[in-house]
Write a protein that holds these residues in place. Structure first.
Motif, mmCIF file in Angstrom:
data_model
loop_
_atom_site.group_PDB
_atom_site.id
_atom_site.type_symbol
_atom_site.label_atom_id
_atom_site.label_comp_id
_atom_site.label_asym_id
_atom_site.label_seq_id
_atom_site.Cartn_x
_atom_site.Cartn_y
_atom_site.Cartn_z
ATOM 1 N N CYS A 85 1.018 -1.197 0.043
ATOM 2 C CA CYS A 85 -0.067 -0.033 0.012
ATOM 3 C C CYS A 85 0.848 1.115 0.055
ATOM 4 C CB CYS A 85 -1.054 -0.052 1.134
ATOM 5 S SG CYS A 85 -2.196 -1.242 1.291
ATOM 6 N N LEU A 86 2.000 1.313 0.829
ATOM 7 C CA LEU A 86 2.915 2.349 0.912
ATOM 8 C C LEU A 86 3.477 2.683 -0.568
ATOM 9 C CD1 LEU A 86 3.990 4.428 2.838
ATOM 10 C CD2 LEU A 86 6.001 2.889 3.116
ATOM 11 N N ILE A 87 3.835 1.586 -1.430
ATOM 12 C CA ILE A 87 4.304 1.782 -2.672
ATOM 13 C C ILE A 87 3.385 2.510 -3.736
ATOM 14 C CG2 ILE A 87 5.034 0.579 -4.705
ATOM 15 C CD1 ILE A 87 6.073 -1.579 -2.987
ATOM 16 N N SER A 134 0.860 -4.175 -6.532
ATOM 17 C CA SER A 134 1.980 -3.672 -5.720
ATOM 18 C C SER A 134 2.052 -4.667 -4.667
ATOM 19 C CB SER A 134 1.934 -2.158 -5.400
ATOM 20 O OG SER A 134 2.080 -1.322 -6.395
ATOM 21 N N ILE A 135 0.763 -4.811 -4.027
ATOM 22 C CA ILE A 135 0.855 -5.679 -2.866
ATOM 23 C C ILE A 135 1.418 -7.346 -3.352
ATOM 24 C CG2 ILE A 135 -0.907 -6.777 -1.164
ATOM 25 C CD1 ILE A 135 -2.375 -4.466 -1.540
ATOM 26 N N ALA A 136 0.755 -7.707 -4.465
ATOM 27 C CA ALA A 136 1.317 -8.916 -5.001
ATOM 28 C C ALA A 136 2.795 -9.174 -5.077
ATOM 29 C CB ALA A 136 0.396 -9.335 -6.181
ATOM 30 N N ILE A 137 3.236 -8.294 -5.660
ATOM 31 C CA ILE A 137 4.713 -8.502 -6.049
ATOM 32 C C ILE A 137 5.504 -8.261 -4.781
ATOM 33 C CG2 ILE A 137 5.121 -5.775 -6.445
ATOM 34 C CD1 ILE A 137 6.523 -8.966 -8.378
ATOM 35 N N VAL A 138 5.114 -7.564 -3.655
ATOM 36 C CA VAL A 138 5.755 -7.481 -2.410
ATOM 37 C C VAL A 138 5.804 -8.783 -1.846
ATOM 38 C CG1 VAL A 138 5.381 -6.491 -0.192
ATOM 39 C CG2 VAL A 138 5.557 -4.978 -1.900
ATOM 40 N N TYR A 139 4.618 -9.382 -1.756
ATOM 41 C CA TYR A 139 4.141 -10.711 -1.193
ATOM 42 C C TYR A 139 5.045 -11.955 -1.915
ATOM 43 C CZ TYR A 139 0.581 -9.584 1.990
ATOM 44 O OH TYR A 139 -0.222 -9.267 3.091
ATOM 45 N N MET A 140 5.411 -11.631 -3.258
ATOM 46 C CA MET A 140 6.192 -12.565 -3.962
ATOM 47 C C MET A 140 7.570 -12.350 -3.597
ATOM 48 S SD MET A 140 4.575 -12.621 -8.072
ATOM 49 C CE MET A 140 2.804 -12.772 -7.914
ATOM 50 N N VAL A 141 7.963 -11.432 -3.281
ATOM 51 C CA VAL A 141 9.622 -10.910 -3.121
ATOM 52 C C VAL A 141 9.668 -11.631 -1.909
ATOM 53 C CG1 VAL A 141 11.070 -9.322 -2.774
ATOM 54 C CG2 VAL A 141 9.762 -9.255 -4.750
ATOM 55 N N MET A 142 8.984 -11.519 -0.634
ATOM 56 C CA MET A 142 8.960 -11.899 0.726
ATOM 57 C C MET A 142 9.069 -13.228 0.599
ATOM 58 S SD MET A 142 6.082 -9.376 2.504
ATOM 59 C CE MET A 142 6.520 -10.096 4.261
ATOM 60 N N SER A 143 8.354 -13.856 -0.334
ATOM 61 C CA SER A 143 8.542 -15.538 -0.394
ATOM 62 C C SER A 143 9.765 -15.947 -0.989
ATOM 63 C CB SER A 143 7.161 -15.894 -1.215
ATOM 64 O OG SER A 143 7.218 -17.434 -1.073
ATOM 65 N N MET A 144 10.120 -15.080 -1.772
ATOM 66 C CA MET A 144 11.592 -15.397 -2.540
ATOM 67 C C MET A 144 12.793 -15.376 -1.334
ATOM 68 S SD MET A 144 10.917 -16.560 -5.439
ATOM 69 C CE MET A 144 12.722 -16.977 -5.689
#
Length: 438
Positions: free
Chosen positions: A16-18, A47-57
């Motif tokens: 959300c901040l992004i 934006s939310i989806a890619i943040v979660y994806m990066v966290m998972s990686m």
């Protein structure tokens, strides 16, 4: 609040901040139009989806600093699973907004005509982000299949493991799409774009580490099986592995072992060490298909790849300690007892509860406990029934200053954990390792 909740909420806030610090956020108040709102919601959910994806990686590549922050590698994998699920959920919302949102709105009310302004984006730039749109659409459908396989535990682990290897590739498609779609929204140069680009870069680095099979490479060492025995009575293997270089670990930690005739690495607690032969010892119970096959295939001189050590189950507490083990979960406690005895240390604040079916299969454990000053309590579940927290609670001196250390069956551990919390024991004082890596 649990670690999973903290990571999940943090990912949502960061996504959300992004969006809030991007040019798209300002347009929420300057261009009030359902067509435009649809586009803006795509930026938000993306934006939310890619943040979660990066966290998972990030959680998947076993960085020590991340593992420690997550509470250990086993806890990191649990968080990895859940942020992956949230990445899937936000991706579904993103996909739904792009494909079905407008069609559903048309069924409810009449939409104003869609008006397109004059584009200032070059044809080449359009082609760049359109390629990303096309790639990520196909990647999304594959991602759905991969996640379903990951969550269905009936699917064998070896199939899950190979299918799971597709995720870094799918992530690279999503990363390309997330970076290039900023062209369409004129994000470049904004704070949101800067934050998003850094996050994508971190994710790409982690994906490449995975694809190049560099995960845990600093913690890997080859070893050789120097001693092997099998106890038919309690269905356990004792394996001594001599490592090619010195292997330091703390009692209670575990490693991943990959035997030469097996392609899959599996986690096992270290049960002790043979300092004379520079070997580490494992006591492995014959439980599933993997361990049954291992019993029939392992032999002395086999080459083994050892990765680790991992885990925070290291008995670092000055409070009264209550050790609870079930079945083969005794192995990290054996390592701790051997360490205490070999170093000449004696404790006076540890009660050790061990339960198993039948007579105690580890008869030497009582002698080790006596030498280390540990008060040993054994429960034969065939005669006395299941070990309960009520029995354990009888030896707790101060409920506010006690730590629980548990290793054994997951269901039994969950029961101990819940009852310990209800009794007033702080969650941070309840320690356990989970070997459920799915």
């Amino acid at each position: 609040m649990s670690r999973v909740s903290k990571w999940s909420i943090s990912g949502l806030i960061l996504g959300c901040l992004i969006f809030i610090t991007s040019p798209s956020f300002k347009e929420l108040f300057t261009n009030i139009n359902i067509w435009h709102y649809k586009e803006l919601s795509l930026y938000l959910t993306g934006s939310i989806a890619i943040v979660y994806m990066v966290m998972s990686m990030v959680l998947s590549v076993r960085f020590s600093i991340i593992n420690n922050y997550a509470g250990g590698l086993d806890k990191a994998y649990k968080i990895h699973k859940w942020v992956g699920i949230w990445a899937f959920v936000s991706s579904i919302v993103h996909w739904f907004t792009e494909t079905w949102f407008i069609d559903i709105c048309k069924l409810i009310f009449t939409l104003p005509p869609k008006v397109k302004g004059v584009s200032t984006i070059s044809d080449f730039a359009k082609q760049v982000y359109h390629i990303g749109n096309d790639m990520v659409e196909y990647a999304f459908y594959v991602f759905v299949v991969v996640l379903v396989i990951a969550l269905l535990k009936r699917i064998p682990y070896h199939i899950f493991r190979y299918v799971h290897k597709l995720i870094p590739v799918l992530f690279l498609f999503a990363a390309y799409h997330s970076f290039t779609i900023q062209i369409k929204g004129a994000w470049f140069g904004s704070i949101g774009s800067f934050m998003l680009s850094i996050i994508i870069f971190i994710g790409v680095v982690c994906a490449l580490i995975d694809l190049l099979q560099l995960i845990g490479y600093k913690h890997k060492v080859f070893g050789e099986v120097v001693k092997y025995s099998y106890n038919e009575n309690n269905k356990t293997m004792v394996i001594d592995i001599k490592t090619m270089k010195s292997f330091d670990f703390k009692a209670g930690q575990y490693v991943f072992l990959r035997f030469g005739h097996k392609k899959e690495p599996h986690p096992f607690s270290i049960a002790g060490c043979d300092k004379e032969n520079n070997a580490i010892r494992f006591i492995i119970k014959e439980l599933g298909d993997y361990t049954k096959a291992l019993k029939n295939s392992i032999k002395v001189t086999d080459i083994v790849l050892v990765e680790g050590p991992y885990g925070t189950f290291t008995f670092e507490s000055t409070n009264q300690q209550i050790w609870v083990a079930g079945g083969i979960g005794i192995t990290p406690f054996i390592a701790r007892l051997e360490y205490l005895v070999s170093s000449g240390k004696k404790v006076d604040n540890v009660d050790f509860y061990y339960s198993s079916r039948g007579e105690n299969p580890f008869v030497d454990i009582e002698k080790l406990c006596e030498k280390a000053g540990v008060c040993f309590h054994y429960t034969n579940t065939l005669k006395e029934g299941r070990l309960t927290f009520e029995k354990i609670k009888q030896t707790i001196k101060d409920i506010k200053n006690v730590s629980i250390w548990y290793c054994g069956p997951a269901k039994f551990g969950k029961d101990i954990q819940n009852k310990a919390k209800n009794a007033g024991i702080n969650n941070k004082n309840i320690h356990y390792d989970s070997f459920d890596m799915r």
